[in-house]
Design an enzyme around this catalytic site. Structure first.
Site, PDB file in Angstrom:
ATOM      1  N   LYS A  13       0.833  -1.214   0.000  1.00  0.00           N
ATOM      2  CA  LYS A  13       0.000   0.000   0.000  1.00  0.00           C
ATOM      3  C   LYS A  13       0.867   1.264   0.000  1.00  0.00           C
ATOM      4  O   LYS A  13       0.674   2.165  -0.809  1.00  0.00           O
ATOM      5  CB  LYS A  13      -0.938   0.023   1.235  1.00  0.00           C
ATOM      6  CG  LYS A  13      -1.852  -1.183   1.346  1.00  0.00           C
ATOM      7  CD  LYS A  13      -2.765  -1.099   2.562  1.00  0.00           C
ATOM      8  CE  LYS A  13      -2.061  -1.085   3.910  1.00  0.00           C
ATOM      9  NZ  LYS A  13      -1.345  -2.331   4.241  1.00  0.00           N
ATOM     10  N   ARG A  88      -9.724   0.476   8.875  1.00  0.00           N
ATOM     11  CA  ARG A  88      -9.212  -0.836   9.266  1.00  0.00           C
ATOM     12  C   ARG A  88     -10.252  -1.676   9.979  1.00  0.00           C
ATOM     13  O   ARG A  88      -9.944  -2.785  10.411  1.00  0.00           O
ATOM     14  CB  ARG A  88      -8.036  -0.638  10.216  1.00  0.00           C
ATOM     15  CG  ARG A  88      -6.726  -0.541   9.477  1.00  0.00           C
ATOM     16  CD  ARG A  88      -5.640  -0.338  10.495  1.00  0.00           C
ATOM     17  NE  ARG A  88      -4.484  -1.105  10.183  1.00  0.00           N
ATOM     18  CZ  ARG A  88      -3.467  -0.633   9.465  1.00  0.00           C
ATOM     19  NH1 ARG A  88      -3.499   0.564   8.953  1.00  0.00           N
ATOM     20  NH2 ARG A  88      -2.415  -1.383   9.252  1.00  0.00           N
ATOM     21  N   ARG A 127      12.072  -5.963   5.156  1.00  0.00           N
ATOM     22  CA  ARG A 127      12.060  -4.583   5.652  1.00  0.00           C
ATOM     23  C   ARG A 127      12.596  -4.516   7.086  1.00  0.00           C
ATOM     24  O   ARG A 127      13.262  -3.552   7.453  1.00  0.00           O
ATOM     25  CB  ARG A 127      10.649  -4.002   5.590  1.00  0.00           C
ATOM     26  CG  ARG A 127      10.622  -2.531   5.993  1.00  0.00           C
ATOM     27  CD  ARG A 127       9.274  -1.892   5.815  1.00  0.00           C
ATOM     28  NE  ARG A 127       8.264  -2.591   6.591  1.00  0.00           N
ATOM     29  CZ  ARG A 127       6.962  -2.414   6.432  1.00  0.00           C
ATOM     30  NH1 ARG A 127       6.519  -1.581   5.520  1.00  0.00           N
ATOM     31  NH2 ARG A 127       6.097  -3.067   7.173  1.00  0.00           N
ATOM     32  N   ARG A 133      11.751  -1.422  11.613  1.00  0.00           N
ATOM     33  CA  ARG A 133      10.510  -0.815  12.126  1.00  0.00           C
ATOM     34  C   ARG A 133      10.051  -1.577  13.364  1.00  0.00           C
ATOM     35  O   ARG A 133      10.083  -2.811  13.383  1.00  0.00           O
ATOM     36  CB  ARG A 133       9.444  -0.860  11.021  1.00  0.00           C
ATOM     37  CG  ARG A 133       8.427   0.255  11.116  1.00  0.00           C
ATOM     38  CD  ARG A 133       7.518   0.260   9.903  1.00  0.00           C
ATOM     39  NE  ARG A 133       6.239  -0.360  10.183  1.00  0.00           N
ATOM     40  CZ  ARG A 133       5.207  -0.357   9.350  1.00  0.00           C
ATOM     41  NH1 ARG A 133       5.320   0.227   8.164  1.00  0.00           N
ATOM     42  NH2 ARG A 133       4.078  -0.934   9.664  1.00  0.00           N
ATOM     43  N   ARG A 144      -0.516  -8.483  13.538  1.00  0.00           N
ATOM     44  CA  ARG A 144      -1.037  -7.575  12.490  1.00  0.00           C
ATOM     45  C   ARG A 144      -1.817  -8.357  11.432  1.00  0.00           C
ATOM     46  O   ARG A 144      -2.860  -7.908  10.960  1.00  0.00           O
ATOM     47  CB  ARG A 144       0.111  -6.792  11.854  1.00  0.00           C
ATOM     48  CG  ARG A 144       0.606  -5.651  12.754  1.00  0.00           C
ATOM     49  CD  ARG A 144       2.012  -5.231  12.408  1.00  0.00           C
ATOM     50  NE  ARG A 144       2.161  -4.708  11.073  1.00  0.00           N
ATOM     51  CZ  ARG A 144       3.337  -4.622  10.436  1.00  0.00           C
ATOM     52  NH1 ARG A 144       4.445  -5.018  11.035  1.00  0.00           N
ATOM     53  NH2 ARG A 144       3.396  -4.132   9.223  1.00  0.00           N
TER      54      ARG A 144
END
Ligand code: AP5
Length: 192
Positions: A13, A88, A127, A133, A144
């Site tokens: 996204k 969400r 990532r 992160r 998640r």
């Protein structure tokens, strides 16, 4: 063009919104980025959100709606926007619908990026190594993905029922996925 990008964590996204922003000449509004900016600034809101985000859970609907109302009050959204990370859950979808109708900017289009779970996990692991992160650790990623399946997936049905949804294959190079999205939204742009 008012567009919302839907898809699981790691579906691309943010990556595609950054490209679409230049293509469509409208701002990219990422609720994840807005929240991370609050965390980095150490604001009251950021302090409230920090632990929730690190666990991979959803920050409260009230905080998110307030943040969005603030963002949509800025003049750069008058010509449209790309929304990424919101709604969400169904309560957020209803709240967004009401907010956009109130400001006379109803959503034009929803694009769902479809990517198999194994590839999502692989991308996020990549990532995690590159950027570190806080919510890209295996435990938070599992959470998640679970939150996505249970709370966010019904939002896809919401946009399908409103006749606004298109599903795009999110597997392939970033350029390939971008081309697919542009081809999907082009007819809507012409009508608009
Ligand atoms: P948010 O920042 O929205 O995170 P997310 O939805 O988990 O999404 P990601 O950023 O992981 O994935 P993405 O789909 O944007 O993929 P990306 O392009 O980055 O939200 C974070 C947290 O904030 C939430 O968990 C929650 O706590 C809170 N929050 C946010 N919004 C909220 C809301 N509305 N309500 C409540 N809480 C909220 O790509 C991922 C990786 O894959 C990158 O490394 C990228 O380079 C790579 N990649 C992308 N596309 C490709 C491709 N085609 N090929 C190869 N690699 C690719």
């Amino acid at each position: 063009m008012r567009l919302v990008l839907l898809g699981a964590p790691g579906s691309g996204k943010g990556t595609q919104a950054a490209r679409l922003k230049d293509h469509l000449q409208v701002p990219h509004i990422s609720t994840g980025d807005l929240l991370r900016a609050e965390v980095a600034a150490g604001s009251k809101l950021g302090l409230e959100a920090k632990e929730v985000m690190a666990r991979g859970e959803l920050v409260s609907d009230a905080i998110l709606l307030g943040m969005l109302e603030d963002r949509f009050s800025r003049p750069d959204t008058a010509g449209g926007f790309i929304l990424d990370g919101y709604p969400r859950n169904l309560a957020q979808a209803d709240a967004l619908d009401a907010l956009l109708n109130r400001i006379g900017q109803p959503m034009d289009f929803a694009v769902q990026l479809e990517v198999a779970t194994e590839l999502l996990v692989e991308r996020i692991a990549g990532r995690a190594q590159a950027e570190g992160r806080a919510d890209d650790n295996p435990e938070s990623v599992r959470k998640r993905l679970h939150v996505y399946e249970t709370s966010t997936a019904p939002v896809i049905e919401f946009y399908r029922q409103h006749g606004q949804l298109t599903v795009v294959d999110g597997v392939g190079t970033m350029d390939e996925v971008f081309t697919r999205i542009v081809e999907a939204i082009e007819p809507v742009r012409e009508v608009g």
